[in-house]
Design an enzyme around this catalytic site. Structure first.
Site, PDB file in Angstrom:
ATOM      1  N   ASP A  30      25.458 -10.481 -17.346  1.00 33.50           N
ATOM      2  CA  ASP A  30      26.902 -10.243 -17.232  1.00 33.50           C
ATOM      3  C   ASP A  30      27.370 -10.674 -15.845  1.00 33.50           C
ATOM      4  O   ASP A  30      26.705 -10.403 -14.839  1.00 33.50           O
ATOM      5  CB  ASP A  30      27.221  -8.762 -17.472  1.00 33.50           C
ATOM      6  CG  ASP A  30      28.699  -8.537 -17.736  1.00 33.50           C
ATOM      7  OD1 ASP A  30      29.045  -8.169 -18.877  1.00 33.50           O
ATOM      8  OD2 ASP A  30      29.511  -8.728 -16.801  1.00 33.50           O
ATOM      9  N   GLY A  93      37.781  -0.851 -25.482  1.00 33.01           N
ATOM     10  CA  GLY A  93      37.511  -1.491 -24.193  1.00 33.01           C
ATOM     11  C   GLY A  93      37.057  -2.926 -24.301  1.00 33.01           C
ATOM     12  O   GLY A  93      36.564  -3.503 -23.326  1.00 33.01           O
ATOM     13  N   HIS A 100      29.826  -8.934 -28.922  1.00 33.24           N
ATOM     14  CA  HIS A 100      28.711  -8.924 -27.969  1.00 33.24           C
ATOM     15  C   HIS A 100      28.164  -7.522 -27.805  1.00 33.24           C
ATOM     16  O   HIS A 100      28.898  -6.540 -27.914  1.00 33.24           O
ATOM     17  CB  HIS A 100      29.126  -9.487 -26.606  1.00 33.24           C
ATOM     18  CG  HIS A 100      30.363  -8.863 -26.039  1.00 33.24           C
ATOM     19  ND1 HIS A 100      31.616  -9.239 -26.437  1.00 33.24           N
ATOM     20  CD2 HIS A 100      30.538  -7.908 -25.105  1.00 33.24           C
ATOM     21  CE1 HIS A 100      32.522  -8.529 -25.778  1.00 33.24           C
ATOM     22  NE2 HIS A 100      31.886  -7.699 -24.959  1.00 33.24           N
ATOM     23  N   HIS A 102      26.243  -5.155 -25.063  1.00 31.93           N
ATOM     24  CA  HIS A 102      25.827  -4.982 -23.676  1.00 31.93           C
ATOM     25  C   HIS A 102      24.461  -4.299 -23.658  1.00 31.93           C
ATOM     26  O   HIS A 102      24.218  -3.364 -24.434  1.00 31.93           O
ATOM     27  CB  HIS A 102      26.798  -4.061 -22.922  1.00 31.93           C
ATOM     28  CG  HIS A 102      28.189  -4.597 -22.784  1.00 31.93           C
ATOM     29  ND1 HIS A 102      28.630  -5.225 -21.641  1.00 31.93           N
ATOM     30  CD2 HIS A 102      29.250  -4.594 -23.631  1.00 31.93           C
ATOM     31  CE1 HIS A 102      29.901  -5.576 -21.794  1.00 31.93           C
ATOM     32  NE2 HIS A 102      30.302  -5.206 -22.995  1.00 31.93           N
TER      33      HIS A 102
HETATM   34  P1  AMP Z   1      33.852  -6.308 -23.075  1.00 34.59           P
HETATM   35  O1  AMP Z   1      34.713  -5.482 -22.174  1.00 34.59           O
HETATM   36  O2  AMP Z   1      32.935  -5.477 -23.936  1.00 34.59           O
HETATM   37  O3  AMP Z   1      34.663  -7.322 -23.874  1.00 34.59           O
HETATM   38  O4  AMP Z   1      32.878  -7.072 -22.120  1.00 34.59           O
HETATM   39  C1  AMP Z   1      32.999  -8.417 -21.772  1.00 34.59           C
HETATM   40  C2  AMP Z   1      31.968  -8.662 -20.710  1.00 34.59           C
HETATM   41  O5  AMP Z   1      31.805 -10.044 -20.559  1.00 34.59           O
HETATM   42  C3  AMP Z   1      32.361  -8.080 -19.350  1.00 34.59           C
HETATM   43  O6  AMP Z   1      31.345  -7.163 -18.931  1.00 34.59           O
HETATM   44  C4  AMP Z   1      32.441  -9.323 -18.460  1.00 34.59           C
HETATM   45  O7  AMP Z   1      31.982  -9.084 -17.139  1.00 34.59           O
HETATM   46  C5  AMP Z   1      31.560 -10.306 -19.200  1.00 34.59           C
HETATM   47  N1  AMP Z   1      31.881 -11.693 -18.962  1.00 34.59           N
HETATM   48  C6  AMP Z   1      33.090 -12.297 -19.043  1.00 34.59           C
HETATM   49  N2  AMP Z   1      32.995 -13.607 -18.767  1.00 34.59           N
HETATM   50  C7  AMP Z   1      31.681 -13.846 -18.513  1.00 34.59           C
HETATM   51  C8  AMP Z   1      30.944 -15.017 -18.161  1.00 34.59           C
HETATM   52  N3  AMP Z   1      31.520 -16.218 -18.025  1.00 34.59           N
HETATM   53  N4  AMP Z   1      29.613 -14.887 -17.958  1.00 34.59           N
HETATM   54  C9  AMP Z   1      29.018 -13.689 -18.097  1.00 34.59           C
HETATM   55  N5  AMP Z   1      29.653 -12.556 -18.441  1.00 34.59           N
HETATM   56  C10 AMP Z   1      30.976 -12.629 -18.625  1.00 34.59           C
END
Ligand code: AMP
Ligand code: ZN
Length: 114
Positions: A30, A93, A100, A102
């Site tokens: 992340d 959130g 995805h 986490h």
């Molecule tokens: P969510 O809030 O569950 O949609 O989480 C999206 C996650 O994607 C967040 O923790 C971001 O930090 C991560 N994220 C967004 N863009 C990127 C990227 N280019 N590379 C890696 N992680 C990312």
């Protein structure tokens, strides 16, 4: 999905720190880690949210869990423990609308579920 950020990562148009990959999923660090280990696992095929998974036709959750096990081993948190989370839609959130999971670990996580 041409302008989906995670689809761009799958296509190699945006770089990522890859942790694990197979035919179905891609896992990468992340970009804003919330823990010493924070990996995002995505299906290579675009699915917007958890609610859009067709569980009759698509085994993606199994692939995500299998990848989480691999990721935990790569990150050395398989024995100590870790957390998986899937945020679904706005009140869950979710910010990136490509499904995805986490994987968070490397420290004792508190009750951070909001
Ligand atoms: P969510 O809030 O569950 O949609 O989480 C999206 C996650 O994607 C967040 O923790 C971001 O930090 C991560 N994220 C967004 N863009 C990127 C990227 N280019 N590379 C890696 N992680 C990312
Ligand atoms: Zn996508």
């Amino acid at each position: 999905m041409s302008d989906c950020i995670f689809c761009k990562i799958v296509r190699g148009e945006i770089p990522c720190a890859r942790v694990y990959e197979d035919d179905h999923v891609l896992a990468f660090d992340d970009i804003h880690p919330m823990a010493p280990a924070h990996v995002v696992i995505i299906p290579k095929k675009h699915i917007a949210t958890l609610m859009d998974i067709d569980t009759e036709k698509n085994n993606i959750m199994n692939h995500l869990i299998a990848a989480a096990q691999k990721v935990a081993k790569v990150k050395g948190i398989d024995a100590r423990g870790f957390r998986t989370a899937i945020n679904c839609n706005v009140e869950g959130g979710q910010v990136v609308f490509h499904l995805h999971m986490h994987v968070l670990g490397g420290r004792k996580l508190q009750d951070e579920l909001g």
